[in-house]
Motif scaffolding. Structure first.
Motif, PDB file in Angstrom:
ATOM      1  N   HIS A  26      -3.161  17.046  10.936  1.00  0.00           N
ATOM      2  CA  HIS A  26      -2.707  18.261  10.276  1.00  0.00           C
ATOM      3  C   HIS A  26      -2.587  18.107   8.758  1.00  0.00           C
ATOM      4  CE1 HIS A  26      -1.386  19.322  14.424  1.00  0.00           C
ATOM      5  NE2 HIS A  26      -1.679  20.547  14.008  1.00  0.00           N
ATOM      6  N   HIS A  27      -2.492  16.886   8.272  1.00  0.00           N
ATOM      7  CA  HIS A  27      -2.291  16.680   6.826  1.00  0.00           C
ATOM      8  C   HIS A  27      -3.336  15.722   6.250  1.00  0.00           C
ATOM      9  CE1 HIS A  27       1.611  18.739   7.022  1.00  0.00           C
ATOM     10  NE2 HIS A  27       1.837  18.066   8.140  1.00  0.00           N
ATOM     11  N   ARG A  28      -4.557  15.768   6.819  1.00  0.00           N
ATOM     12  CA  ARG A  28      -5.592  14.843   6.379  1.00  0.00           C
ATOM     13  C   ARG A  28      -6.021  15.089   4.933  1.00  0.00           C
ATOM     14  NH1 ARG A  28      -7.297  18.321  10.173  1.00  0.00           N
ATOM     15  NH2 ARG A  28      -9.026  19.756   9.712  1.00  0.00           N
ATOM     16  N   ASP A  29      -5.783  16.321   4.424  1.00  0.00           N
ATOM     17  CA  ASP A  29      -6.160  16.602   3.042  1.00  0.00           C
ATOM     18  C   ASP A  29      -5.221  15.949   2.036  1.00  0.00           C
ATOM     19  OD1 ASP A  29      -4.186  18.334   4.106  1.00  0.00           O
ATOM     20  OD2 ASP A  29      -4.429  19.689   2.387  1.00  0.00           O
ATOM     21  N   LYS A  30      -4.041  15.490   2.495  1.00  0.00           N
ATOM     22  CA  LYS A  30      -3.055  14.913   1.581  1.00  0.00           C
ATOM     23  C   LYS A  30      -3.076  13.384   1.579  1.00  0.00           C
ATOM     24  CE  LYS A  30       0.247  18.737   1.764  1.00  0.00           C
ATOM     25  NZ  LYS A  30      -0.552  19.660   2.577  1.00  0.00           N
ATOM     26  N   ILE A  31      -3.898  12.775   2.428  1.00  0.00           N
ATOM     27  CA  ILE A  31      -3.868  11.308   2.544  1.00  0.00           C
ATOM     28  C   ILE A  31      -5.240  10.697   2.263  1.00  0.00           C
ATOM     29  CG2 ILE A  31      -1.939  11.219   4.158  1.00  0.00           C
ATOM     30  CD1 ILE A  31      -3.953  11.034   6.426  1.00  0.00           C
ATOM     31  N   THR A  32      -6.031  11.390   1.464  1.00  0.00           N
ATOM     32  CA  THR A  32      -7.380  10.879   1.194  1.00  0.00           C
ATOM     33  C   THR A  32      -7.340   9.525   0.490  1.00  0.00           C
ATOM     34  OG1 THR A  32      -7.360  12.197  -0.849  1.00  0.00           O
ATOM     35  CG2 THR A  32      -8.417  13.176   1.099  1.00  0.00           C
ATOM     36  N   GLY A  33      -6.336   9.285  -0.326  1.00  0.00           N
ATOM     37  CA  GLY A  33      -6.271   8.022  -1.048  1.00  0.00           C
ATOM     38  C   GLY A  33      -5.498   6.938  -0.332  1.00  0.00           C
ATOM     39  N   ALA A  34      -4.992   7.252   0.848  1.00  0.00           N
ATOM     40  CA  ALA A  34      -4.162   6.282   1.582  1.00  0.00           C
ATOM     41  C   ALA A  34      -4.764   5.906   2.922  1.00  0.00           C
ATOM     42  CB  ALA A  34      -2.764   6.864   1.788  1.00  0.00           C
ATOM     43  N   LYS A  35      -6.080   6.073   3.056  1.00  0.00           N
ATOM     44  CA  LYS A  35      -6.721   5.812   4.350  1.00  0.00           C
ATOM     45  C   LYS A  35      -6.531   4.380   4.853  1.00  0.00           C
ATOM     46  CE  LYS A  35     -10.261   9.391   4.707  1.00  0.00           C
ATOM     47  NZ  LYS A  35     -11.715   9.660   4.798  1.00  0.00           N
ATOM     48  N   PRO A  36      -6.722   3.372   4.021  1.00  0.00           N
ATOM     49  CA  PRO A  36      -6.565   2.001   4.542  1.00  0.00           C
ATOM     50  C   PRO A  36      -5.191   1.736   5.142  1.00  0.00           C
ATOM     51  CG  PRO A  36      -7.668   1.963   2.410  1.00  0.00           C
ATOM     52  CD  PRO A  36      -7.193   3.355   2.616  1.00  0.00           C
ATOM     53  N   PHE A  45       3.036  10.518  -0.126  1.00  0.00           N
ATOM     54  CA  PHE A  45       4.116   9.577   0.116  1.00  0.00           C
ATOM     55  C   PHE A  45       4.912   9.938   1.369  1.00  0.00           C
ATOM     56  CE2 PHE A  45       8.207   7.577  -0.409  1.00  0.00           C
ATOM     57  CZ  PHE A  45       7.889   6.346  -0.945  1.00  0.00           C
ATOM     58  N   THR A  46       5.312  11.198   1.511  1.00  0.00           N
ATOM     59  CA  THR A  46       6.115  11.610   2.663  1.00  0.00           C
ATOM     60  C   THR A  46       5.295  11.581   3.953  1.00  0.00           C
ATOM     61  OG1 THR A  46       5.648  13.924   2.063  1.00  0.00           O
ATOM     62  CG2 THR A  46       7.752  12.984   1.347  1.00  0.00           C
ATOM     63  N   VAL A  47       4.006  11.894   3.856  1.00  0.00           N
ATOM     64  CA  VAL A  47       3.148  11.847   5.050  1.00  0.00           C
ATOM     65  C   VAL A  47       3.018  10.404   5.546  1.00  0.00           C
ATOM     66  CG1 VAL A  47       0.820  12.216   5.937  1.00  0.00           C
ATOM     67  CG2 VAL A  47       1.900  13.956   4.514  1.00  0.00           C
ATOM     68  N   THR A 104      14.414   8.762   0.044  1.00  0.00           N
ATOM     69  CA  THR A 104      15.494   9.011   1.008  1.00  0.00           C
ATOM     70  C   THR A 104      14.932   9.505   2.322  1.00  0.00           C
ATOM     71  OG1 THR A 104      17.007   9.565  -0.799  1.00  0.00           O
ATOM     72  CG2 THR A 104      17.642  10.266   1.408  1.00  0.00           C
ATOM     73  N   PHE A 105      13.962  10.416   2.255  1.00  0.00           N
ATOM     74  CA  PHE A 105      13.345  10.897   3.494  1.00  0.00           C
ATOM     75  C   PHE A 105      12.685   9.761   4.252  1.00  0.00           C
ATOM     76  CE2 PHE A 105       9.280  12.045   5.472  1.00  0.00           C
ATOM     77  CZ  PHE A 105       9.772  12.714   6.576  1.00  0.00           C
ATOM     78  N   GLY A 106      12.018   8.853   3.526  1.00  0.00           N
ATOM     79  CA  GLY A 106      11.367   7.724   4.201  1.00  0.00           C
ATOM     80  C   GLY A 106      12.347   6.901   4.995  1.00  0.00           C
ATOM     81  N   LEU A 107      13.510   6.607   4.420  1.00  0.00           N
ATOM     82  CA  LEU A 107      14.509   5.816   5.124  1.00  0.00           C
ATOM     83  C   LEU A 107      15.144   6.605   6.260  1.00  0.00           C
ATOM     84  CD1 LEU A 107      16.010   3.172   5.326  1.00  0.00           C
ATOM     85  CD2 LEU A 107      17.638   3.999   3.621  1.00  0.00           C
ATOM     86  N   VAL A 108      15.384   7.895   6.037  1.00  0.00           N
ATOM     87  CA  VAL A 108      15.954   8.745   7.093  1.00  0.00           C
ATOM     88  C   VAL A 108      15.003   8.818   8.284  1.00  0.00           C
ATOM     89  CG1 VAL A 108      16.543  11.132   7.669  1.00  0.00           C
ATOM     90  CG2 VAL A 108      17.451  10.103   5.582  1.00  0.00           C
ATOM     91  N   ALA A 109      13.716   9.035   8.028  1.00  0.00           N
ATOM     92  CA  ALA A 109      12.738   9.117   9.116  1.00  0.00           C
ATOM     93  C   ALA A 109      12.661   7.804   9.880  1.00  0.00           C
ATOM     94  CB  ALA A 109      11.362   9.481   8.551  1.00  0.00           C
ATOM     95  N   GLN A 142       0.821  -1.203   0.000  1.00  0.00           N
ATOM     96  CA  GLN A 142       0.000   0.000   0.000  1.00  0.00           C
ATOM     97  C   GLN A 142       0.861   1.262   0.000  1.00  0.00           C
ATOM     98  OE1 GLN A 142      -3.251   0.033  -0.227  1.00  0.00           O
ATOM     99  NE2 GLN A 142      -3.534  -2.181  -0.129  1.00  0.00           N
ATOM    100  N   ASN A 143       2.149   1.096  -0.331  1.00  0.00           N
ATOM    101  CA  ASN A 143       3.095   2.224  -0.325  1.00  0.00           C
ATOM    102  C   ASN A 143       3.256   2.827   1.059  1.00  0.00           C
ATOM    103  OD1 ASN A 143       3.687   2.141  -3.054  1.00  0.00           O
ATOM    104  ND2 ASN A 143       1.932   3.413  -3.589  1.00  0.00           N
ATOM    105  N   LEU A 144       3.076   2.012   2.102  1.00  0.00           N
ATOM    106  CA  LEU A 144       3.252   2.533   3.457  1.00  0.00           C
ATOM    107  C   LEU A 144       4.615   2.178   3.979  1.00  0.00           C
ATOM    108  CD1 LEU A 144       2.065   3.958   5.855  1.00  0.00           C
ATOM    109  CD2 LEU A 144       1.184   1.802   6.667  1.00  0.00           C
ATOM    110  N   GLN A 145       5.057   0.940   3.738  1.00  0.00           N
ATOM    111  CA  GLN A 145       6.379   0.560   4.194  1.00  0.00           C
ATOM    112  C   GLN A 145       7.389   1.140   3.211  1.00  0.00           C
ATOM    113  OE1 GLN A 145       7.207  -1.053   6.930  1.00  0.00           O
ATOM    114  NE2 GLN A 145       9.369  -0.921   6.454  1.00  0.00           N
TER     115      GLN A 145
END
Length: 494
Positions: A207-217, A183-185, A149-154, A24-27
């Motif tokens: 704070h960023h609910r408007d950017k994750i509408t398609g990634a709710k699951p 993606f970054t959220v 890169t940010f994903g791995l750094v975080a 789901q592009n989360l990991q």
């Protein structure tokens, strides 16, 4: 045995969670734009450069002095190949100095991808200082940080216990010319939840609910996992209810995550509620057309085994068989383990035979772990019988088992059987880790099991039962009272 449980169960559960997250592009899985293996034809220049970076002779200034002879022939691709080829052997400080030296000498040739690649390498090696230095340089030079890169750094920062820094980088992504998008959220939410910082992750969601509408699951799955790490059943249940209210149906992974949270919570605070509450969750799953699998039952069996609930473990195994959910070898392992630990050796052997009779082929760790348990409870004969079943099934991986059995037999005085197993292992070409000296009776000390010594209760009021102690104190008080009365009568008579 806790280590073996970790090997047998927990990684499998975490792997299934990670796979679902990545689907789901989360990991966020860091990828390298360069091959980590040397090409078949390695240039002599690359070999020499790698030998300089990997060398342990001299300090960092000596390293830079040796690198100066590569100034004229240095290229960005050569730098990337050198980092990839030496990242597993060289110390991170030498890798960092090499990259900083390269950036100084190739300031216009190094691209954004080169900086991102180096940053990912330091993140993989969990070097916070190197990451911090490189991120500062990346920000000062106005270079772009990739979302991957940010994903791995975080993820690395949170693993190192620096979740504040991870959130700080996320809030200032514009300074790294990286956009805050879906993606970054999801990357920062996943990183925080992986270590149980679910509350802070929910703040990011708000704070960023408007950017994750398609990634709710996948966001819900991550939050559910975050609360389960804390064993917070109340909040995990709230996430399940929010999913249903928002039209997101919890899948098998979500219910297994909640089931683990519930069982681990009850394991600490309400062991008697393990079975009924877990079965209620499974009923809820079926009502949602999500059917429990052996993994679901194994979560419960694992917790039952930790509390030595033998009867309930056997009943759950029987429930699985009768309910149409065929147990896997991990299920049989968990039940056999608790039976052996509680002294039900005959029943434990029957469980193993039942598993073999159903045609299940367990991992060699199944036998290794159970043999280790039997040796630990001084049942070497049962361990030898189980080893024969292991060899009969041609499982392989016999080396660790020989290393456990041979010393155990010899310290128990059975040097003949120990020598037999030694010769058997060497004939198969198995290299044993235990020393051959263990087979020498003049070197190996034999330990015979002894009965515990009886504690003498004579003149020891501490060792007596509370009832006897009270009786003794009452008797002493009566003696003192009688002596005082007798003394008073004698004084009056005089």
């Amino acid at each position: 045995m806790r280590f073996m449980m970790h090997v047998l169960l927990k990684p499998a559960w975490k792997r299934s969670w990670s796979k679902a997250m990545s689907a789901q592009n989360l990991q966020i899985v860091a990828f390298s734009q360069y091959s980590t293996l040397l090409p078949i034809s390695v240039s002599p220049q690359l070999q020499e450069l790698c030998s300089v970076v990997v060398s342990t002779v001299g300090g960092l200034d000596d390293l830079e002095f040796s690198l100066n002879k590569f100034k004229d022939s240095l290229t960005s691709s050569l730098v990337a190949q050198a980092i990839d080829s030496s990242k597993h052997e060289a110390h991170t400080r030498r890798l960092l100095r090499f990259f900083l030296w390269s950036s100084k000498n190739l300031s216009h040739s190094l691209e954004n991808k080169d900086y991102n690649h180096a940053l990912r390498v330091f993140a993989e090696k969990n070097d916070y200082t190197a990451m911090d230095i490189l991120m500062e340089d990346l920000k000062k030079e106005g270079r772009v940080m990739d979302a991957e890169t940010f994903g791995l750094v975080a993820d690395t920062l949170v693993k190192l216990g620096k979740e504040d820094q991870a959130l700080g980088v996320f809030k200032n992504l514009d300074k790294y010319k990286c956009s805050i998008d879906e993606f970054t959220v999801t990357a920062i939410i996943n990183a925080l939840c992986s270590k149980g910082h679910a509350k802070r992750a929910e703040g990011v969601v708000w704070h960023h609910r408007d950017k994750i509408t398609g990634a709710k699951p996948c966001i819900y799955r991550s939050l559910l996992y975050g609360w389960s790490v804390q064993r917070n059943v109340k909040e995990a249940r709230r996430i399940i209810k929010e999913m249903k209210a928002n039209g997101v149906t919890p899948d098998l992974l979500c219910y297994n995550t909640f089931l683990r949270c519930l069982c681990e919570r009850n394991l600490r605070h309400n062991p008697s509620g393990l079975v009924p509450e877990a079965l209620n969750v499974m009923m809820e799953m079926r009502s949602c057309r999500v059917f429990p699998t052996p993994i679901s039952y194994n979560i419960l069996l694992s917790c039952l085994g930790k509390t030595r609930r033998v009867k309930e473990s056997c009943q759950i195994l029987e429930t699985m068989t009768n309910g149409g959910c065929d147990p896997d070898w991990v299920s049989y392992y968990l039940v056999a383990k608790v039976l052996f630990l509680s002294g039900r050796f005959g029943k434990g052997k029957d469980i193993v035979d039942q598993m073999i009779g159903k045609g299940l082929m367990p991992n060699h760790k199944f036998y290794y772990s159970l043999i280790g348990i039997l040796c630990g409870v001084e049942r070497v004969n049962h361990a030898l019988e189980l080893f024969e079943k292991m060899k009969k099934n041609s499982m392989g991986g016999y080396g660790p088992v020989y290393d456990v059995l041979i010393p155990k037999l010899c310290t128990g005085g059975n040097f003949e059987k120990g020598r037999e197993l030694w010769d058997e292992a060497t004939s198969m070409g198995i290299i044993l880790q235990c020393s051959e000296d263990v087979l020498d009776p003049s070197i190996t000390q034999v330990y015979k099991p002894t009965k515990p010594e009886k504690i003498s209760l004579v003149d020891s009021s501490v060792a007596k039962s509370p009832h006897k102690v009270k009786k003794f104190v009452r008797k002493m008080k009566m003696r003192k009272k009688y002596a005082a009365t007798k003394k008073k009568k004698k004084f009056t008579a005089n």
